[in-house]
Write a protein that holds these residues in place. Structure first.
Motif, PDB file in Angstrom:
ATOM      1  N   ALA A  14      84.495 -47.546  33.322  1.00  0.00           N
ATOM      2  CA  ALA A  14      84.029 -46.689  32.234  1.00  0.00           C
ATOM      3  C   ALA A  14      82.742 -45.991  32.645  1.00  0.00           C
ATOM      4  N   GLU A  15      82.498 -44.824  32.044  1.00  0.00           N
ATOM      5  CA  GLU A  15      81.291 -44.058  32.389  1.00  0.00           C
ATOM      6  C   GLU A  15      80.015 -44.859  32.157  1.00  0.00           C
ATOM      7  N   ALA A  16      80.010 -45.679  31.110  1.00  0.00           N
ATOM      8  CA  ALA A  16      78.803 -46.473  30.829  1.00  0.00           C
ATOM      9  C   ALA A  16      78.507 -47.429  31.983  1.00  0.00           C
ATOM     10  N   GLU A  17      79.551 -48.045  32.546  1.00  0.00           N
ATOM     11  CA  GLU A  17      79.363 -48.961  33.674  1.00  0.00           C
ATOM     12  C   GLU A  17      78.906 -48.206  34.918  1.00  0.00           C
ATOM     13  N   LEU A  18      79.508 -47.043  35.148  1.00  0.00           N
ATOM     14  CA  LEU A  18      79.100 -46.232  36.289  1.00  0.00           C
ATOM     15  C   LEU A  18      77.652 -45.764  36.154  1.00  0.00           C
ATOM     16  N   ALA A  19      77.254 -45.417  34.930  1.00  0.00           N
ATOM     17  CA  ALA A  19      75.872 -44.978  34.701  1.00  0.00           C
ATOM     18  C   ALA A  19      74.887 -46.112  34.992  1.00  0.00           C
ATOM     19  N   ARG A  20      75.253 -47.332  34.598  1.00  0.00           N
ATOM     20  CA  ARG A  20      74.391 -48.485  34.908  1.00  0.00           C
ATOM     21  C   ARG A  20      74.275 -48.666  36.424  1.00  0.00           C
ATOM     22  N   ASP A  21      75.410 -48.506  37.116  1.00  0.00           N
ATOM     23  CA  ASP A  21      75.383 -48.607  38.579  1.00  0.00           C
ATOM     24  C   ASP A  21      74.466 -47.536  39.182  1.00  0.00           C
ATOM     25  N   ALA A  22      74.547 -46.325  38.621  1.00  0.00           N
ATOM     26  CA  ALA A  22      73.730 -45.221  39.133  1.00  0.00           C
ATOM     27  C   ALA A  22      72.241 -45.522  38.981  1.00  0.00           C
ATOM     28  N   LEU A  23      71.858 -46.030  37.815  1.00  0.00           N
ATOM     29  CA  LEU A  23      70.447 -46.327  37.573  1.00  0.00           C
ATOM     30  C   LEU A  23      69.952 -47.482  38.439  1.00  0.00           C
ATOM     31  N   ALA A  24      70.880 -48.324  38.896  1.00  0.00           N
ATOM     32  CA  ALA A  24      70.497 -49.475  39.709  1.00  0.00           C
ATOM     33  C   ALA A  24      70.451 -49.169  41.204  1.00  0.00           C
ATOM     34  N   THR A  25      70.893 -47.995  41.609  1.00  0.00           N
ATOM     35  CA  THR A  25      70.859 -47.669  43.036  1.00  0.00           C
ATOM     36  C   THR A  25      69.412 -47.607  43.518  1.00  0.00           C
ATOM     37  N   PRO A  26      69.154 -48.094  44.721  1.00  0.00           N
ATOM     38  CA  PRO A  26      67.762 -48.106  45.205  1.00  0.00           C
ATOM     39  C   PRO A  26      67.086 -46.743  45.160  1.00  0.00           C
ATOM     40  N   LEU A  27      67.793 -45.698  45.573  1.00  0.00           N
ATOM     41  CA  LEU A  27      67.148 -44.392  45.688  1.00  0.00           C
ATOM     42  C   LEU A  27      66.806 -43.798  44.329  1.00  0.00           C
ATOM     43  N   LEU A  28      67.754 -43.804  43.397  1.00  0.00           N
ATOM     44  CA  LEU A  28      67.482 -43.209  42.087  1.00  0.00           C
ATOM     45  C   LEU A  28      66.493 -44.051  41.304  1.00  0.00           C
ATOM     46  N   ALA A 134      71.926 -35.762  55.060  1.00  0.00           N
ATOM     47  CA  ALA A 134      72.718 -36.506  56.045  1.00  0.00           C
ATOM     48  C   ALA A 134      73.382 -35.583  57.055  1.00  0.00           C
ATOM     49  N   SER A 135      73.528 -34.302  56.721  1.00  0.00           N
ATOM     50  CA  SER A 135      74.163 -33.345  57.628  1.00  0.00           C
ATOM     51  C   SER A 135      73.167 -32.684  58.569  1.00  0.00           C
ATOM     52  N   VAL A 136      71.883 -33.036  58.443  1.00  0.00           N
ATOM     53  CA  VAL A 136      70.840 -32.428  59.271  1.00  0.00           C
ATOM     54  C   VAL A 136      70.494 -33.369  60.416  1.00  0.00           C
ATOM     55  N   PRO A 137      70.405 -32.865  61.646  1.00  0.00           N
ATOM     56  CA  PRO A 137      70.044 -33.742  62.764  1.00  0.00           C
ATOM     57  C   PRO A 137      68.590 -34.186  62.699  1.00  0.00           C
ATOM     58  N   ASP A 138      68.215 -35.003  63.661  1.00  0.00           N
ATOM     59  CA  ASP A 138      66.865 -35.557  63.703  1.00  0.00           C
ATOM     60  C   ASP A 138      65.801 -34.455  63.682  1.00  0.00           C
ATOM     61  N   GLN A 230      74.525 -41.404  59.360  1.00  0.00           N
ATOM     62  CA  GLN A 230      74.738 -40.776  58.057  1.00  0.00           C
ATOM     63  C   GLN A 230      74.983 -41.806  56.955  1.00  0.00           C
ATOM     64  N   PHE A 231      75.755 -42.835  57.255  1.00  0.00           N
ATOM     65  CA  PHE A 231      76.022 -43.849  56.229  1.00  0.00           C
ATOM     66  C   PHE A 231      74.788 -44.692  55.917  1.00  0.00           C
ATOM     67  N   ARG A 232      73.870 -44.805  56.877  1.00  0.00           N
ATOM     68  CA  ARG A 232      72.610 -45.488  56.583  1.00  0.00           C
ATOM     69  C   ARG A 232      71.848 -44.735  55.490  1.00  0.00           C
ATOM     70  N   LEU A 233      71.994 -43.395  55.469  1.00  0.00           N
ATOM     71  CA  LEU A 233      71.338 -42.592  54.432  1.00  0.00           C
ATOM     72  C   LEU A 233      72.097 -42.643  53.110  1.00  0.00           C
ATOM     73  N   LEU A 234      73.423 -42.788  53.181  1.00  0.00           N
ATOM     74  CA  LEU A 234      74.245 -42.728  51.973  1.00  0.00           C
ATOM     75  C   LEU A 234      74.320 -44.062  51.242  1.00  0.00           C
ATOM     76  N   ASP A 235      73.982 -45.149  51.912  1.00  0.00           N
ATOM     77  CA  ASP A 235      74.009 -46.471  51.278  1.00  0.00           C
ATOM     78  C   ASP A 235      72.999 -46.577  50.131  1.00  0.00           C
ATOM     79  N   PRO A 236      71.720 -46.167  50.302  1.00  0.00           N
ATOM     80  CA  PRO A 236      70.754 -46.337  49.209  1.00  0.00           C
ATOM     81  C   PRO A 236      71.047 -45.536  47.951  1.00  0.00           C
ATOM     82  N   VAL A 237      71.835 -44.461  48.062  1.00  0.00           N
ATOM     83  CA  VAL A 237      72.165 -43.689  46.861  1.00  0.00           C
ATOM     84  C   VAL A 237      73.380 -44.271  46.152  1.00  0.00           C
ATOM     85  N   GLY A 238      73.963 -45.329  46.723  1.00  0.00           N
ATOM     86  CA  GLY A 238      75.053 -46.025  46.052  1.00  0.00           C
ATOM     87  C   GLY A 238      76.427 -45.468  46.314  1.00  0.00           C
ATOM     88  N   LEU A 239      76.552 -44.542  47.261  1.00  0.00           N
ATOM     89  CA  LEU A 239      77.864 -43.966  47.547  1.00  0.00           C
ATOM     90  C   LEU A 239      78.753 -44.963  48.276  1.00  0.00           C
TER      91      LEU A 239
END
Length: 485
Positions: A14-28, A134-138, A230-239
């Motif tokens: 449900a959207e409510a559960e997903l929203a809770r997950d979003a707020l709990a992500t380290p980055l957000l 994540a699409s930008v090089p060093d 790239q996945f090291r960057l995408l992990d903290p946003v909860g993807l």
């Protein structure tokens, strides 16, 4: 993904559960804390970044360690990243660019009083920022590729040998493949992560290639290492949930003296990744925005039974079951049963599979559907299905089926299984069982007035391991085709 075939439906919380997950992500969550921390004394640079002297205080606010000697550590990097997300998503607004002052942004109010959809919209904005990063090089490589001769300060992509559009498309393609692997395995975020080499190979190795060449394997290895970053960057946003490539493994590879093969059972050392439920939501949202038909379980809940049966015909079993359950939840049992039976009729190519899904749905209705099943006992297309349902539910006074009805139901069932699974082991076992139980099956089956009779008999000829029985099936198929002309 280049394949134009429809995607299986995704099962989302449900959207409510997903929203809770979003707020709990380290980055957000860090971005929100910094937005609330910012005040009149907070200063930013020309690009909206926190000035250097304020980064230690920001890291401390987040409970992150900062190197005592003043060097940039992880705490500083995480604080800087979170602040940029706060600025880019509107949690913080720059009041005066010259003075570098900020204030709380309008989006900060969403955190306290916004709907789940509002919060998810905020998270999608953060995801867009991270995917772009994540699409930008060093950064060091970028600085080395600056066109300094003409003083333009612009990046010379030809020196960098980097195509930003191609890099973004590659990452989108990888995430699309990961999404497809996830939904094809039942529709929701599964327990089995995908090895990073397999995911990289899905983008590099052609489907029709047998043994990959050394050049292709090198491309896969390079892609795998890009994805690790790239996945090291995408992990903290909860993807995703990501297990990075083992650094010790990289040391082993770099060590020329170490030429022992790595045990295949240790594939996790090469990195493992899986989409989270929030990640499934995010990738689907991006697909929909791009015009891709990415269905979700529950989309058919307000549709008619005809749409339900037709659409779920191509779904994986678990996704079809979940979709049917949601459809039934909105209807009273007897009316739903009658609607399903009405939609299951037909002589078209998809009708057998519709009737199979109808059986699946009726098995969930329960005893309240009995009157609807008795009403179709004399129906040539539904009578066999009705008798099976009544018998399975222990109902009394079930009229015995005619031989013609039994054979018709058999052909219809095999036709549905062929559409659903093709030449599967289960179908082969069914074919062998039928031929063994009924010695005169083929002599009678070719006379069955069903549109799929000849196709079913031909399939039985392909599937049966006994050459004599297979030959009988092919002869019966020929007779059926001749009779139909």
């Amino acid at each position: 993904m280049s394949d134009s075939s429809p995607l299986p439906p995704v099962r989302l919380p449900a959207e409510a559960e997903l929203a809770r997950d979003a707020l709990a992500t380290p980055l957000l969550s860090r971005a929100v804390r910094l937005a609330r921390w910012a005040g009149p004394g907070t200063r930013v640079g020309a690009g909206g970044e926190l000035v250097e002297e304020q980064l230690p205080a920001a890291a401390a606010e987040l409970g992150l360690a900062v190197d005592g000697d003043g060097d940039d550590g992880e705490g500083i990097a995480f604080a800087s990243e979170a602040w940029q997300i706060a600025v880019d998503t509107g949690l913080v607004e720059i009041v005066d660019e010259e003075e570098g002052t900020v204030t709380a942004g309008e989006e900060l109010g969403v955190i306290a009083s916004g709907s789940p959809a509002d919060i998810l919209g905020l998270w999608l904005g953060a995801l867009d920022v991270v995917l772009a990063d994540a699409s930008v090089p060093d950064l060091d490589d970028l600085v080395g590729a600056m066109d300094l001769e003409n003083g333009s300060g612009e990046i010379d992509f030809s020196q960098l040998e980097w195509d930003p559009e191609a890099e973004a498309e590659f990452l989108e393609g990888v995430l699309g493949n990961l999404y497809l692997l996830t939904v094809a395995d039942g529709g929701g975020a599964g327990d089995a992560p995908v090895p990073l080499p397999a995911l990289a190979a899905s983008m590099i190795v052609p489907d029709d290639m047998g043994e990959p060449t050394d050049d292709v394997l090198e491309q896969v290895s390079d892609a795998m290492m890009r994805l690790d970053d790239q996945f090291r960057l995408l992990d903290p946003v909860g993807l995703v949930e990501f297990q990075p490539v083992d650094e010790a493994l990289m040391a082993d590879i770099d060590d020329a003296a170490s030429d022992e093969p790595v045990d295949e059972s240790d594939v996790s050392r090469y990195g493992m990744v899986r989409l989270t439920p929030l990640g499934l939501y995010g990738i689907r949202a991006r697909m929909l925005e791009a015009g891709v038909d990415a269905p979700a379980v529950g989309d058919l809940a307000d549709k008619g039974a005809d749409v339900l049966l037709d659409s779920t015909s191509g779904f994986p079993q678990a996704a079809a079951q979940a979709e049917i359950e949601q459809w039934l939840e909105r209807r009273e049992p007897l009316g739903a049963a009658r609607e399903l039976l009405g939609a299951a009729r037909g002589a078209d190519e998809g009708a057998p599979l519709r009737r199979l899904r109808c059986q699946q749905a009726l098995s969930l209705v329960g005893g309240a559907a009995e009157p609807a099943l008795r009403e179709v006992l004399d129906d040539p297309e539904l009578g066999g299905l009705a008798r099976v349902w009544l018998a399975e539910h222990g109902c009394a006074d079930i009229p015995a089926p005619s031989e013609d009805l039994v054979f018709w139901l058999t052909v219809d069932t095999i036709a549905a299984q062929l559409s659903l699974e093709g030449n599967s082991d289960e179908l082969q076992a069914l074919v062998e069982g039928l031929a063994a139980q009924h010695s005169g099956f083929f002599a009678a089956a070719w006379r069955v007035e069903h549109p799929a009779t000849a196709d079913v008999l031909e399939a039985m000829g392909r599937l049966h391991p006994d050459k004599k029985v297979a030959k009988e099936a092919r002869k019966a198929a020929f007779k059926a085709r001749s009779a139909a002309q």
